[in-house]
Design a protein around this motif. Structure first.
Motif, PDB file in Angstrom:
ATOM      1  N   LEU A  78      48.446 -26.755  -1.367  1.00 26.07           N
ATOM      2  CA  LEU A  78      48.513 -27.060  -2.796  1.00 26.07           C
ATOM      3  C   LEU A  78      49.528 -26.193  -3.535  1.00 26.07           C
ATOM      4  CD1 LEU A  78      44.787 -27.738  -3.820  1.00 26.07           C
ATOM      5  CD2 LEU A  78      46.615 -29.383  -3.411  1.00 26.07           C
ATOM      6  N   ASP A  79      50.601 -25.832  -2.877  1.00 27.00           N
ATOM      7  CA  ASP A  79      51.682 -25.130  -3.588  1.00 27.00           C
ATOM      8  C   ASP A  79      52.171 -26.008  -4.732  1.00 27.00           C
ATOM      9  OD1 ASP A  79      51.823 -24.994  -0.540  1.00 27.00           O
ATOM     10  OD2 ASP A  79      52.778 -23.114  -1.074  1.00 27.00           O
ATOM     11  N   GLY A  80      52.387 -25.397  -5.874  1.00 24.81           N
ATOM     12  CA  GLY A  80      52.990 -26.118  -6.982  1.00 24.81           C
ATOM     13  C   GLY A  80      52.022 -26.784  -7.935  1.00 24.81           C
ATOM     14  N   VAL A  81      50.725 -26.713  -7.672  1.00 23.11           N
ATOM     15  CA  VAL A  81      49.762 -27.334  -8.601  1.00 23.11           C
ATOM     16  C   VAL A  81      48.939 -26.285  -9.352  1.00 23.11           C
ATOM     17  CG1 VAL A  81      49.594 -29.373  -7.124  1.00 23.11           C
ATOM     18  CG2 VAL A  81      47.878 -27.578  -6.924  1.00 23.11           C
ATOM     19  N   VAL A 127      45.020 -10.344  -7.547  1.00 23.35           N
ATOM     20  CA  VAL A 127      44.305 -11.590  -7.822  1.00 23.35           C
ATOM     21  C   VAL A 127      45.250 -12.784  -7.712  1.00 23.35           C
ATOM     22  CG1 VAL A 127      43.295 -12.954  -9.696  1.00 23.35           C
ATOM     23  CG2 VAL A 127      42.388 -10.696  -9.196  1.00 23.35           C
ATOM     24  N   GLU A 128      46.361 -12.725  -8.409  1.00 18.90           N
ATOM     25  CA  GLU A 128      47.273 -13.873  -8.428  1.00 18.90           C
ATOM     26  C   GLU A 128      47.922 -14.086  -7.063  1.00 18.90           C
ATOM     27  OE1 GLU A 128      51.071 -15.661 -10.914  1.00 18.90           O
ATOM     28  OE2 GLU A 128      49.605 -14.355 -11.896  1.00 18.90           O
ATOM     29  N   ARG A 129      48.295 -13.003  -6.393  1.00 14.95           N
ATOM     30  CA  ARG A 129      48.944 -13.141  -5.085  1.00 14.95           C
ATOM     31  C   ARG A 129      48.005 -13.808  -4.087  1.00 14.95           C
ATOM     32  NH1 ARG A 129      49.029 -10.818  -0.309  1.00 14.95           N
ATOM     33  NH2 ARG A 129      47.552  -9.184  -0.876  1.00 14.95           N
ATOM     34  N   ARG A 130      46.763 -13.350  -4.046  1.00 20.66           N
ATOM     35  CA  ARG A 130      45.809 -13.907  -3.089  1.00 20.66           C
ATOM     36  C   ARG A 130      45.450 -15.347  -3.432  1.00 20.66           C
ATOM     37  NH1 ARG A 130      41.359  -9.307  -1.841  1.00 20.66           N
ATOM     38  NH2 ARG A 130      40.246 -11.157  -1.075  1.00 20.66           N
ATOM     39  N   ALA A 131      45.362 -15.662  -4.728  1.00 20.25           N
ATOM     40  CA  ALA A 131      45.057 -17.038  -5.131  1.00 20.25           C
ATOM     41  C   ALA A 131      46.181 -17.981  -4.723  1.00 20.25           C
ATOM     42  CB  ALA A 131      44.801 -17.101  -6.628  1.00 20.25           C
ATOM     43  N   ARG A 132      47.409 -17.562  -4.928  1.00 23.27           N
ATOM     44  CA  ARG A 132      48.540 -18.404  -4.530  1.00 23.27           C
ATOM     45  C   ARG A 132      48.592 -18.559  -3.009  1.00 23.27           C
ATOM     46  NH1 ARG A 132      52.079 -19.677  -8.566  1.00 23.27           N
ATOM     47  NH2 ARG A 132      51.783 -18.547 -10.548  1.00 23.27           N
ATOM     48  N   LEU A 139      44.848 -22.448 -10.834  1.00 23.24           N
ATOM     49  CA  LEU A 139      44.960 -21.033 -10.477  1.00 23.24           C
ATOM     50  C   LEU A 139      43.780 -20.235 -11.016  1.00 23.24           C
ATOM     51  CD1 LEU A 139      46.850 -19.057  -8.995  1.00 23.24           C
ATOM     52  CD2 LEU A 139      47.858 -18.501 -11.213  1.00 23.24           C
ATOM     53  N   ALA A 140      43.351 -20.514 -12.239  1.00 20.55           N
ATOM     54  CA  ALA A 140      42.213 -19.805 -12.819  1.00 20.55           C
ATOM     55  C   ALA A 140      40.926 -20.108 -12.063  1.00 20.55           C
ATOM     56  CB  ALA A 140      42.057 -20.176 -14.293  1.00 20.55           C
TER      57      ALA A 140
END
Length: 231
Positions: free
Chosen positions: A101-104, A88-93, A71-72
């Motif tokens: 790559l959900d879940g990694v 940032v986090e929403r767009r990265a996920r 994620l980073a």
């Protein structure tokens, strides 16, 4: 390179094919602004400079930060661009979900296969929502099964996002499968010597790879590449 003249249209998938040392990777670096042309210019929709985030770049190697979690790694371009933390986090996920790559998110690069690391690299390029995606032989080091799967996934992403893609490869077969246009480069000096349309419709699948149209297009690109190497 000398006299390189190449246009990429919105939504187009264009591959660059040519012998080693002809300037394919250099052309991508020039488009991305990582190198400056000694003469001429790179023009973007009537202007000379793209807007921040207009271009995403996927290199030959994933070039991930080994000490940082997935994620980073994906959020890095957004953080450097000053995007707010929640966004940032929403767009990265979302970008990781796009590449399967959900879940990694909390894994380290060393815990992933080569194909998964390349998917993270693609997610990092997509997280800025670019209009043009530059890809410099991203699948060359992968095994054939993984490479074919990522080819299909890339076409699905391209269709969904409406991106323009400029893709460098040494593989005639990959270029024909992916592209609606293949440009052939010759070396010394690096230049475009052929520009071939691949008119087969999308979506493309294994049936296309086994069909006559694919074989004919591969033969045309191979012949043009042979002439380029002899030039």
């Amino acid at each position: 390179m000398a006299g390189l003249d190449l246009a990429v249209q919105p939504g187009e998938f264009l591959s660059l094919v040519g012998p080693s040392g002809c300037g394919k990777s250099t052309a991508l670096r020039l488009v991305a602004g990582l190198a400056a042309p000694s003469e001429g210019r790179i023009q973007w929709d009537g202007g000379d400079r793209p807007r921040p985030g207009d271009i995403g770049f996927v290199f030959q190697e994933p070039t991930l930060m080994p000490w940082a979690r997935v994620l980073a790694n994906v959020t890095l371009p957004l953080k450097l661009g000053g995007t707010g933390r929640a966004e940032v986090e929403r767009r990265a996920r979302d970008a990781l979900a796009l590449v399967g790559l959900d879940g990694v998110e909390r894994a380290f690069p060393r815990e992933l296969s080569g194909g998964m690391r390349m998917r993270v690299s693609i997610a990092r390029a997509l997280v800025m929502r670019p209009r043009l995606l530059l890809m410099d032989e991203p699948f060359a080091a992968l095994d054939e099964i993984t490479r074919l799967k990522l080819n299909d996934d890339l076409l699905a992403l391209w269709a969904e996002r409406g991106l323009a893609v400029l893709f460098v490869t040494h593989s005639v077969y990959e270029s024909v499968y992916l592209s609606n246009r293949v440009a052939i480069m010759a070396a010394r000096p690096g230049r475009i010597v052929a520009d071939l349309a691949v008119t087969a419709p999308y979506p493309r699948d294994a049936a296309f790879r086994h069909g006559a149209a694919y074989g004919t297009a591969c033969a045309e690109v191979s012949a043009a590449l042979g002439r380029a190497m002899a030039a």
